[in-house]
Write a protein that holds these residues in place. Structure first.
Motif, mmCIF file in Angstrom:
data_model
loop_
_atom_site.group_PDB
_atom_site.id
_atom_site.type_symbol
_atom_site.label_atom_id
_atom_site.label_comp_id
_atom_site.label_asym_id
_atom_site.label_seq_id
_atom_site.Cartn_x
_atom_site.Cartn_y
_atom_site.Cartn_z
ATOM 1 N N GLY A 223 -67.636 -5.208 -9.533
ATOM 2 C CA GLY A 223 -68.366 -5.744 -8.400
ATOM 3 C C GLY A 223 -69.693 -4.866 -8.753
ATOM 4 N N CYS A 224 -70.425 -4.673 -7.452
ATOM 5 C CA CYS A 224 -71.630 -4.460 -7.937
ATOM 6 C C CYS A 224 -72.118 -4.055 -7.000
ATOM 7 C CB CYS A 224 -72.663 -6.271 -7.017
ATOM 8 S SG CYS A 224 -72.822 -7.042 -7.750
ATOM 9 N N PHE A 225 -73.607 -3.109 -7.646
ATOM 10 C CA PHE A 225 -73.475 -1.259 -6.994
ATOM 11 C C PHE A 225 -74.782 -1.352 -6.168
ATOM 12 C CE2 PHE A 225 -73.162 2.950 -5.961
ATOM 13 C CZ PHE A 225 -72.663 3.325 -5.266
ATOM 14 N N PRO A 226 -75.008 -1.069 -5.352
ATOM 15 C CA PRO A 226 -75.994 -1.095 -4.346
ATOM 16 C C PRO A 226 -77.423 0.337 -5.469
ATOM 17 C CG PRO A 226 -75.015 -0.049 -3.310
ATOM 18 C CD PRO A 226 -74.076 -0.475 -4.761
ATOM 19 N N LYS A 227 -78.567 -0.372 -5.867
ATOM 20 C CA LYS A 227 -79.450 0.595 -6.683
ATOM 21 C C LYS A 227 -80.494 1.289 -5.350
ATOM 22 C CE LYS A 227 -81.928 -2.431 -8.983
ATOM 23 N NZ LYS A 227 -83.146 -3.551 -10.048
ATOM 24 N N LYS A 228 -80.205 2.794 -5.615
ATOM 25 C CA LYS A 228 -80.450 3.253 -4.847
ATOM 26 C C LYS A 228 -82.226 3.796 -4.955
ATOM 27 C CE LYS A 228 -76.361 5.180 -4.186
ATOM 28 N NZ LYS A 228 -75.061 5.513 -3.020
ATOM 29 N N VAL A 229 -83.148 3.506 -4.090
ATOM 30 C CA VAL A 229 -84.173 3.123 -3.689
ATOM 31 C C VAL A 229 -85.018 4.339 -3.021
ATOM 32 C CG1 VAL A 229 -86.328 1.950 -3.378
ATOM 33 C CG2 VAL A 229 -84.553 1.313 -4.446
#
Length: 229
Positions: A223-229
């Motif tokens: 899947g697509c893992f969200p970036k940690k900003v």
């Protein structure tokens, strides 16, 4: 005058008039030719621009479509029995796999910088005959904002104590408490979040449903893992 002769005479007269018109009106002919030329070549140029197709990149890690710009593509496969090793792909790069000869029985882990996608470190830990202190030391290096990718191979539970399980719970795992001897387990979570991860799959070691004798089916998540900003 016979009708046939009349037809010949009329045709000859028409030809003479056309030729006379061409020679007496050259500006008109040239202007018409210019308009026709612009129309033809202008249409061709317009067609070329319209037909241009923008370049598109192929989805990373064998996904069916590209991830949003603020997400990382990933794919994790567990091992199959003791024969096929696990595979961990992140942002289009295979980090660990049997082909690369950098996986092992137990738990295979990759730690990623959640902001820029840089692979911080990866390793595997034998959870059957290895030392519990080794994997605990590794897990305690996880910092807030890191992405943690995990794939089991063979047995991941024999040396797994409550402290190890609690760390994975803190990373977002919902199934780690249920992982038992020779279960197949894959997981992707994040440090510093209290949310449960949607990226997790467990296949129980059950003689009634096992695919590979004493081992269950291989499990996979992607899947697509969200970036940690």
């Amino acid at each position: 005058m016979r009708p046939r002769d009349l037809v010949y005479a009329v045709t000859f007269l028409i030809v003479i008039l056309v030729i006379w018109g061409i020679y007496t009106n050259p500006p008109y002919i040239h202007e018409r030719a210019r308009i026709v030329q612009q129309h033809i070549f202008g249409a061709q140029k317009e067609t070329v621009v319209t037909a241009a197709v923008p370049k598109t990149s192929h989805p990373k890690c064998s996904l069916s479509k590209n991830c949003p710009i603020d997400h990382f593509a990933f794919q994790i496969r567990s091992g199959a029995a003791t024969v096929v090793g696990p595979k961990i792909c992140f942002d289009g790069n295979i980090v660990m796999s049997g082909v690369m000869n950098n996986v092992g029985p137990g738990l295979n882990l990759v730690l990623v910088n959640g902001e820029n996608g840089k692979i911080e470190t990866f390793d595997f830990f034998n959870m059957y005959s290895g030392e519990t202190a080794d994997i605990l030391a590794f897990l305690k290096t996880i910092k807030p904002g890191m992405i943690v990718l995990v794939a089991s191979f063979d047995d991941a539970a024999t040396k797994m104590n409550d402290e190890i399980r609690d760390i994975f719970v803190g990373l977002g795992s919902s199934s780690i408490k249920d992982v038992k001897f020779r279960d197949n387990w894959v997981f992707a979570g994040g440090a510093g979040t209290e949310q449960k991860s949607p990226f997790e799959k467990l296949a129980a070691n059950d003689q009634n449903t096992n695919i590979y004798g004493n081992w269950p089916e291989m499990v996979e998540i992607a899947g697509c893992f969200p970036k940690k900003v």
